[in-house]
Write a protein that holds these residues in place. Structure first.
Motif, short mmCIF file in Angstrom:
data_model
loop_
_atom_site.label_atom_id
_atom_site.label_comp_id
_atom_site.label_asym_id
_atom_site.label_seq_id
_atom_site.Cartn_x
_atom_site.Cartn_y
_atom_site.Cartn_z
N ARG A 1 -0.29 -1.12 -6.25
CA ARG A 1 0.10 -0.45 -4.59
C ARG A 1 -0.84 -0.18 -3.61
O ARG A 1 -1.52 0.98 -2.89
N ASP A 2 -2.18 -1.15 -4.21
CA ASP A 2 -3.31 -0.82 -2.33
C ASP A 2 -3.81 -2.15 -2.02
O ASP A 2 -4.86 -1.99 -1.67
N ILE A 3 -2.80 -3.01 -2.00
CA ILE A 3 -3.27 -4.46 -1.22
C ILE A 3 -2.68 -4.61 -0.03
O ILE A 3 -1.67 -4.07 -0.06
N ILE B 1 -10.99 -2.26 2.38
CA ILE B 1 -11.95 -3.36 1.28
C ILE B 1 -11.60 -4.71 1.56
O ILE B 1 -10.44 -5.58 1.04
N SER B 2 -12.93 -6.31 2.38
CA SER B 2 -12.55 -7.35 2.48
C SER B 2 -12.71 -7.65 1.33
O SER B 2 -14.13 -7.62 0.31
N VAL C 1 0.87 -0.87 -0.59
CA VAL C 1 0.17 -0.05 0.22
C VAL C 1 0.75 1.14 0.26
O VAL C 1 1.47 1.69 1.02
N GLU C 2 0.57 2.01 -1.27
CA GLU C 2 1.31 3.51 -1.32
C GLU C 2 0.42 4.40 -0.04
O GLU C 2 -0.98 4.27 -0.37
N LYS C 3 1.88 4.68 1.31
CA LYS C 3 0.79 5.45 2.15
C LYS C 3 1.40 7.04 2.27
O LYS C 3 2.62 6.61 2.21
N ASP C 4 1.19 8.00 2.63
CA ASP C 4 1.95 9.19 3.06
C ASP C 4 1.93 9.31 5.45
O ASP C 4 0.59 9.18 5.43
N LYS D 1 -8.25 14.20 2.15
CA LYS D 1 -7.75 12.53 1.55
C LYS D 1 -8.58 10.56 1.65
O LYS D 1 -8.60 11.26 3.24
N PHE D 2 -7.97 10.12 1.00
CA PHE D 2 -8.75 9.08 1.60
C PHE D 2 -7.90 8.15 1.07
O PHE D 2 -7.17 7.98 0.39
N MET D 3 -7.56 6.89 1.14
CA MET D 3 -7.03 5.80 1.24
C MET D 3 -8.25 4.46 0.11
O MET D 3 -9.19 4.18 1.46
N ILE D 4 -8.34 3.69 0.06
CA ILE D 4 -7.98 2.15 -0.17
C ILE D 4 -7.80 0.92 0.06
O ILE D 4 -6.71 1.18 -0.92
N VAL D 5 -8.11 0.04 1.14
CA VAL D 5 -7.19 -1.19 0.66
C VAL D 5 -7.41 -1.79 0.51
O VAL D 5 -8.84 -2.23 1.63
N PHE D 6 -7.13 -2.71 -0.58
CA PHE D 6 -7.27 -4.04 -0.16
C PHE D 6 -7.60 -5.35 0.41
O PHE D 6 -5.93 -5.38 1.09
#
Length: 364
Positions: A164-166, A109-110, A95-98, A137-142
Motif C-alpha cells: 500500500r505504498d505504490i 521514490i522513483s 497508497v495508504e494516506k490520511d 508524519k512522513f510518507m514514502i511513495v514508490f
C-alpha cells in the motif's frame, strides 16, 4: 355617502401601508445584494492579488513575473487541464494516506518495476518509522512505470496490494522519461495530501528521516529547493546524457539539484506545477526539474547533508540523502551509524570508528 368615504379612506391607508412595506423590502433586498456583490468582488480581488503577489520573486536580480486578471482565469484553466492530464497517467494508486493529516515530508521514490528487492530493503530499513526518533508524519511513495512483461506488472500489482505504498503509471520505464515520473508525483501529492515538503529520491538512496524532518522544520525559506546544487553545468552533446541543440539550445543548464535526492517546500511545489508540460520535457530529469523551477523563480540551493556521489559509502552525521546506496550492506551500515547517533541503538565503538563501510561482519 359617509360609509363610502370611510371605505375609500381605509383603502388609501392600506395601499399606503403596502407601498411602505414594498419599499422597505426592496431596500433590504437591495442592501443584501449589494453587500454580497461587494463581498464577492473583494474575494476575487483578494485571490487575484494574493496570486499575483506570489509571483514576485524575492531576488532583485530576477525579473518579476506579473499576470493580468484576464490571463489569470486562462492560466488556472490551463494548469488544471495539465494536472488532470498528469493524473490520467496513473494506472493504480494503492497508497495508504490520511487526507486530513499534515505530513512533514512526502518522500517520492522513483523505482523501476522490477526493483522489488530495493523497495523491500527501504521498507525494512530507513523507511521503517521504528528506526527513527521523530514523531512527525512522513510518507514514502514508490512511483513506478510500466514494462512489456505482463508477469512483472502482475507481480507489481500484487506487491502494491500488500505494501500500500505504490503508485503505478502508464509511462514506459525509460531513463529519458524519468522527468514524467517526478512531475506526476508532484501533481499527485498536491491533489491528495497536505505536506510541508516533498523529498524526491531514487530506490538506490539512503535517507536519514530524522535529519530530513529536522531540516524541513527548521527551514525558513518559503520557496525552497535544496540539494546538491549543480550550477553552470555544461550540456553534454554526446553519450548517455546528451541533448541536441534542438532539445537545449544553451550550452549550460540553469541551476538544478542532482536527482538522487532533493527537497522542495510546499510553496515551491505549488509554484512550479503550473509550468510543467508533460509533452515538453528534457531527457535529463533532474536538469529538467531544475530548469522549470528556475523559470518560476525557485533556484536550486547547495545544501549540507546531500551526498550524491557517495560510492564509497561514507557515513556523515549530517546526512539527509546519500546516493548511491545500492548494496544492502551499505544501507545497513549507514542506518546503524544513524541509529547510534539518534539513540535508537547503544553505542558501539567498533562500528563507530568506521567512517566507511568496509567489512560486512561489522553489521551482524
Amino acid at each position: 355617502m359617509h360609509c363610502s368615504r370611510f371605505y375609500l379612506k381605509n383603502i388609501a391607508y392600506m395601499f399606503l401601508l403596502l407601498l411602505i412595506i414594498g419599499i422597505f423590502t426592496f431596500i433590504v433586498q437591495f442592501n443584501k445584494d449589494l453587500k454580497e456583490r461587494l463581498n464577492y468582488d473583494n474575494i476575487v480581488s483578494f485571490n487575484i492579488s494574493e496570486f499575483m503577489s506570489q509571483q514576485v520573486f524575492k531576488k532583485e536580480t530576477e525579473k518579476p513575473f506579473t499576470l493580468s486578471s484576464d490571463n489569470y482565469e486562462l492560466s488556472l484553466k490551463e494548469s488544471a487541464a495539465r494536472e488532470t492530464q498528469a493524473l490520467s497517467h496513473i494506472n493504480f494508486d494503492t497508497v495508504e494516506k490520511d487526507r486530513r493529516a499534515l505530513y512533514t515530508v512526502v518522500i517520492l521514490i522513483s523505482s523501476f518495476v522490477d526493483h522489488k528487492h530495493r523497495r523491500d530493503k527501504i521498507r525494512e530499513s530507513w523507511g521503517n518509522p521504528k528506526m527513527w526518533v521523530t514523531k512527525d508524519k512522513f510518507m514514502i511513495v514508490f512511483v513506478t512505470g510500466k514494462v512489456k512483461h505482463a508477469k512483472s506488472m502482475i507481480e507489481l500489482a500484487e506487491e502494491a496490494k500488500v505494501s500500500r505504498d505504490i503508485m503505478s503509471l502508464d509511462i514506459p520505464e525509460d531513463f529519458y522519461l524519468l522527468a514524467k515520473k517526478v512531475i506526476i508525483g508532484f501533481v499527485w501529492a498536491k491533489n491528495n495530501l497536505k505536506f510541508k515538503a516533498i523529498l524526491k529520491g531514487d530506490d538506490d538512496t539512503f535517507i536519514n528521516i530524522d535529519n530530513a524532518v529536522n531540516f524541513i522544520n527548521q527551514n525558513k525559506e518559503t520557496y525552497g529547493y535544496f540539494g546538491q546544487s549543480m550550477a553552470g553545468q555544461p550540456v553534454e552533446r554526446y553519450g548517455r546524457y546528451k541533448l541536441t541543440k534542438e532539445e537545449h539550445e544553451k550550452d549550460h543548464y540553469d541551476p538544478y539539484c542532482s536527482g538522487g535526492g532533493f527537497i522542495f517546500t510546499n510553496a515551491s511545489i505549488y509554484k512550479i506545477i503550473p509550468l510543467f508540460d508533460l509533452e515538453k520535457i528534457l531527457r535529463i530529469d533532474d536538469a529538467h526539474i531544475g530548469e522549470v523551477a528556475f523559470k518560476a523563480g525557485v533556484v536550486a540551493k547547495m545544501t549540507d547533508g546531500f551526498y550524491m556521489w557517495n560510492r564509497w559509502c561514507e557515513y556523515r552525521k549530517d546526512v539527509i540523502v546519500s546516493h548511491p546506496a545500492k548494496e544492502p550492506d551499505c544501507t545497513d551500515f549507514l542506518l546503524k551509524r544513524s541509529m547510534i547517533d539518534n539513540g535508537k541503538l547503544p553505542r558501539d565503538p567498533k562500528i563507530e570508528k568506521e567512517k566507511y563501510y568496509k567489512d560486512a561482519s561489522l553489521l551482524t
